[in-house]
Design a protein around this motif. Structure first.
Motif, PDB file in Angstrom:
ATOM      1  N   PRO A  47      14.023 -30.947  11.255  1.00  0.00           N
ATOM      2  CA  PRO A  47      14.834 -32.050  11.809  1.00  0.00           C
ATOM      3  C   PRO A  47      16.215 -31.623  12.270  1.00  0.00           C
ATOM      4  N   GLU A  48      16.824 -30.649  11.613  1.00  0.00           N
ATOM      5  CA  GLU A  48      18.209 -30.309  11.921  1.00  0.00           C
ATOM      6  C   GLU A  48      18.386 -28.992  12.665  1.00  0.00           C
ATOM      7  N   MET A  49      17.337 -28.156  12.680  1.00  0.00           N
ATOM      8  CA  MET A  49      17.514 -26.851  13.315  1.00  0.00           C
ATOM      9  C   MET A  49      16.147 -26.235  13.570  1.00  0.00           C
ATOM     10  N   ASP A  50      16.143 -25.192  14.373  1.00  0.00           N
ATOM     11  CA  ASP A  50      14.930 -24.425  14.625  1.00  0.00           C
ATOM     12  C   ASP A  50      14.997 -23.127  13.837  1.00  0.00           C
ATOM     13  N   LEU A  51      13.887 -22.771  13.207  1.00  0.00           N
ATOM     14  CA  LEU A  51      13.830 -21.549  12.407  1.00  0.00           C
ATOM     15  C   LEU A  51      13.267 -20.370  13.189  1.00  0.00           C
ATOM     16  N   ALA A  52      12.473 -20.647  14.211  1.00  0.00           N
ATOM     17  CA  ALA A  52      11.891 -19.574  15.016  1.00  0.00           C
ATOM     18  C   ALA A  52      11.487 -20.143  16.363  1.00  0.00           C
ATOM     19  N   GLY A  53      11.500 -19.292  17.361  1.00  0.00           N
ATOM     20  CA  GLY A  53      11.106 -19.711  18.705  1.00  0.00           C
ATOM     21  C   GLY A  53      10.859 -18.500  19.569  1.00  0.00           C
ATOM     22  N   HIS A  54      10.730 -18.739  20.860  1.00  0.00           N
ATOM     23  CA  HIS A  54      10.437 -17.677  21.823  1.00  0.00           C
ATOM     24  C   HIS A  54      11.581 -16.670  21.843  1.00  0.00           C
ATOM     25  N   GLY A  55      11.327 -15.456  21.378  1.00  0.00           N
ATOM     26  CA  GLY A  55      12.366 -14.435  21.310  1.00  0.00           C
ATOM     27  C   GLY A  55      13.372 -14.680  20.212  1.00  0.00           C
ATOM     28  N   PHE A  56      13.057 -15.578  19.287  1.00  0.00           N
ATOM     29  CA  PHE A  56      14.014 -15.989  18.256  1.00  0.00           C
ATOM     30  C   PHE A  56      13.237 -16.197  16.953  1.00  0.00           C
ATOM     31  N   HIS A  57      13.241 -15.168  16.104  1.00  0.00           N
ATOM     32  CA  HIS A  57      12.528 -15.267  14.831  1.00  0.00           C
ATOM     33  C   HIS A  57      13.250 -14.397  13.806  1.00  0.00           C
ATOM     34  N   PRO A  58      14.468 -14.823  13.432  1.00  0.00           N
ATOM     35  CA  PRO A  58      15.309 -13.999  12.557  1.00  0.00           C
ATOM     36  C   PRO A  58      14.762 -13.820  11.149  1.00  0.00           C
ATOM     37  N   HIS A  59      13.840 -14.693  10.724  1.00  0.00           N
ATOM     38  CA  HIS A  59      13.336 -14.616   9.359  1.00  0.00           C
ATOM     39  C   HIS A  59      11.891 -14.127   9.312  1.00  0.00           C
ATOM     40  N   GLY A  60      11.453 -13.468  10.360  1.00  0.00           N
ATOM     41  CA  GLY A  60      10.123 -12.874  10.350  1.00  0.00           C
ATOM     42  C   GLY A  60       9.183 -13.490  11.361  1.00  0.00           C
ATOM     43  N   TYR A  61       8.192 -12.687  11.758  1.00  0.00           N
ATOM     44  CA  TYR A  61       7.244 -13.095  12.793  1.00  0.00           C
ATOM     45  C   TYR A  61       5.918 -12.427  12.492  1.00  0.00           C
ATOM     46  N   ALA A  62       4.830 -13.139  12.710  1.00  0.00           N
ATOM     47  CA  ALA A  62       3.509 -12.564  12.472  1.00  0.00           C
ATOM     48  C   ALA A  62       3.171 -11.552  13.557  1.00  0.00           C
ATOM     49  N   ILE A  63       2.601 -10.411  13.147  1.00  0.00           N
ATOM     50  CA  ILE A  63       2.191  -9.406  14.126  1.00  0.00           C
ATOM     51  C   ILE A  63       1.191 -10.005  15.107  1.00  0.00           C
ATOM     52  N   ALA A  64       0.328 -10.900  14.591  1.00  0.00           N
ATOM     53  CA  ALA A  64      -0.657 -11.532  15.462  1.00  0.00           C
ATOM     54  C   ALA A  64       0.011 -12.316  16.584  1.00  0.00           C
ATOM     55  N   ALA A  65       1.202 -12.860  16.323  1.00  0.00           N
ATOM     56  CA  ALA A  65       1.913 -13.610  17.364  1.00  0.00           C
ATOM     57  C   ALA A  65       2.357 -12.681  18.485  1.00  0.00           C
ATOM     58  N   ARG A  66       2.776 -11.477  18.134  1.00  0.00           N
ATOM     59  CA  ARG A  66       3.177 -10.515  19.160  1.00  0.00           C
ATOM     60  C   ARG A  66       1.960 -10.026  19.956  1.00  0.00           C
ATOM     61  N   LEU A  67       0.875  -9.713  19.229  1.00  0.00           N
ATOM     62  CA  LEU A  67      -0.335  -9.257  19.906  1.00  0.00           C
ATOM     63  C   LEU A  67      -0.928 -10.351  20.788  1.00  0.00           C
ATOM     64  N   ASN A  68      -0.754 -11.597  20.363  1.00  0.00           N
ATOM     65  CA  ASN A  68      -1.286 -12.717  21.129  1.00  0.00           C
ATOM     66  C   ASN A  68      -0.704 -12.748  22.541  1.00  0.00           C
ATOM     67  N   ARG A  69       0.585 -12.485  22.671  1.00  0.00           N
ATOM     68  CA  ARG A  69       1.218 -12.494  23.987  1.00  0.00           C
ATOM     69  C   ARG A  69       0.652 -11.386  24.865  1.00  0.00           C
TER      70      ARG A  69
END
Length: 568
Positions: A47-69
């Protein structure tokens, strides 16, 4: 446990935009942590902020998300190759669904909205690739195929005869089970965007992009029929209320978004814990001193070192310049924005580091775009005769309005009496109102300044007394306001604009600066232009016809939207 929602439909039905914008609305209006998973982008929104987005994932990102692109791009390259495209697309969807589950767990997401689903989308489109058969597959055949892929149950020869070749699907399902990938599952809820094939082809062509080989009425008709069988199977497995069909043909994007939100909301339990969970990390960061935050590993190691050449090198130099010190003290206040807007042509060495920061270049580009659009709109309305009422909040020093007004006054000072400017701002230092009053008096312009919080009813009531307005400005605050107050303010603007009124607003997409801001504990929200257009339509504006102009860095985007016509 995360509620997994899939948006499916034939090409051109609006799946991608709905999946991304629905997460924003659910986070705003249900107070939950909502994610969206797509072929190109994954978002985690609170509700108050975004934790991750396109090119924006300061607290971690799944490898599958990178491979998906990567697989998404590969599938686009072979889209016209009937022998290669199905395998590439299926593998991409496997990675997308796997990433949706992994990110849901990592961020403790309440609801994840996916653009498509491996099983459902694959089954719906597989009939375009089915070989000759005496009879088309039934819902029973599709159900048996699902159980075969999900659990490894045996699929009889009769069902196999009706179904498309499942060799690729079999291989992926076995691989997923052996590697413990979470990429083969039936969603908890499905939103089917129903659209006639002819209308879908028209939408696809209107986008101006390349029309894929399968984007034709014949193939889309087969796909739609396939999806109808799939929906029956979902009901068998997840219950009769698990499927929601929306006839998007006669509906505006905002209406589709409202219908989808209404379909999903009853399945979400409102909880006060979501905002607490989402904000815990940022609260812990913001309690640290500025020195501890700057010297932390997340800031120096994960951000400055990795994003050094994307502008991060400039930030440690901010304390060495006057505008940089003002920013560190006051944030993006009206005074700091004045520094950026009025920067000298030859600034001192360390000031250049501040002024050349990508975000600061973007907002200066925004000023030029705003001035051009606002001046053109004022000229058009003044030439038609009558009074022109302008509302701007937060106003700051109203740089976006002052130069166009000065140019108009220099040409014809008498017409200034036909313009009413109403400005609202918190004005914590008390310096905005006096300066604006002096500037408008010099122009001979009627002026009202209202001091207060634009999210409060008292200020809105006072502002509404001076409406309805021809021009409404909401610039610079969409990223900083929590989602629900932002939507409420947009609705208020819609109700206080004339039927031919125009909204001028903007949105930000994340880049390196967003990662640095998160590492420092700032709360922010980011909306790509297509998502912002959907939200504008949701709030009563004509988001479908809204114009978008972006600056050179593609960070800040100016949008102009008229009021949507009311249905009789």
């Amino acid at each position: 446990m995360t509620l997994q929602v899939a948006v499916i439909g034939i090409d051109g039905s609006g799946k991608s935009t709905l999946a991304a914008s629905l997460a924003v609305v659910l986070a705003a209006e249900r107070g939950v942590i909502a994610g969206s998973a797509g072929a190109e982008e994954f978002w985690i929104r609170t509700p108050e902020m975004d934790l991750a987005g396109h090119g924006f994932h300061p607290h971690g990102y799944a490898i599958a998300a990178r491979l998906n692109r990567l697989l998404r791009r590969l599938s686009q390259l072979v889209v016209d190759q009937k022998s290669l495209y199905p395998a590439a697309k299926v593998f991409q969807m496997l990675l997308q669904d796997n990433a949706a589950v992994k990110l849901s767990r990592r961020y403790d997401v309440d609801v994840m909205v996916s653009d498509g689903n491996l099983l459902l989308s694959g089954a719906g489109r597989a009939f375009n690739y089915r070989g000759p058969a005496d009879d088309p597959p039934t819902a029973d055949d599709v159900d048996l195929a699902f159980q075969h892929l999900l659990q490894g149950t045996r699929l009889g020869p009769e069902s196999r005869r009706h179904l498309p070749d499942l060799k690729t699907a079999d291989a992926l399902a076995v691989t997923a089970r052996l590697t413990r990938m979470q990429g083969v599952w039936i969603p908890d809820r499905v939103i089917f965007l129903d659209l006639t094939p002819e209308a879908a082809v028209g939408r696809v062509r209107s986008r101006g992009a390349k029309v894929d080989r399968h984007e034709n009425p014949v193939d889309l008709t087969v796909a739609r029929d396939g999806y109808m069988r799939v929906l029956e199977v979902v009901k068998r497995n997840k219950g009769a209320d698990s499927v929601h069909v929306i006839d998007v043909g006669p509906m505006r994007p905002g209406e589709v978004l409202a219908a989808a939100a209404g379909a999903v909301a009853p399945h979400l339990l409102p909880t006060s814990e979501s905002a607490t969970r989402a904000g815990a990390l940022h609260e812990a960061i913001s309690r640290r001193s500025m020195l501890r935050r700057v010297l932390s590993y997340p800031y120096l190691g994960r951000y400055v070192a990795r994003r050094f050449f994307e502008g991060a090198w400039r930030e440690p130099l901010f304390p060495l310049s006057a505008p940089g010190r003002a920013f560190l003290r006051d944030g993006y206040s009206a005074g700091v924005m004045r520094f950026i807007y009025d920067q000298p042509s030859q600034p001192p060495l360390f000031d250049r580091a501040f002024y050349g920061y990508p975000l600061h270049r973007a907002v200066r580009d925004r000023l030029a775009m705003l001035e051009r659009h606002i001046e053109a709109e004022l000229r058009r309305r003044l030439s038609a005769g009558g009074e022109v009422r302008i509302f701007t909040a937060p106003s700051g020093f109203a740089y976006d309005l002052r130069r166009p007004l000065v140019r108009l006054a220099n040409e014809n000072r008498d017409q200034m009496r036909r313009i009413l400017l109403v400005a609202a701002d918190l004005d914590p230092a008390g310096d905005l109102a006096p300066e604006l009053a002096i500037a408008t008096e010099r122009l001979g312009l009627p002026f009202q300044f209202i001091r207060g919080d634009l999210t409060k009813d008292a200020l809105r009531t006072e502002c509404a007394r001076h409406g309805p307005f021809d021009l409404g400005l909401f610039v610079g605050l969409s990223s900083w306001l929590p989602k629900q107050p932002m939507l409420e303010h947009l609705r208020w603007l819609r109700s206080n604009l004339r039927p031919d009124g125009l909204l001028v607003t903007d949105c930000f997409t994340p880049a390196a600066y967003a990662v640095g801001g998160a590492a420092m504990g700032y709360r922010a929200n980011y909306y790509p232009p297509d998502v912002m257009r959907a939200l504008l339509d949701y709030c009563g504006f004509d988001g479908l016809e809204a114009t978008v102009e972006s600056g050179r860095d593609g960070i800040n985007h100016v949008l102009l939207a008229g009021v949507a016509a009311s249905k009789a």
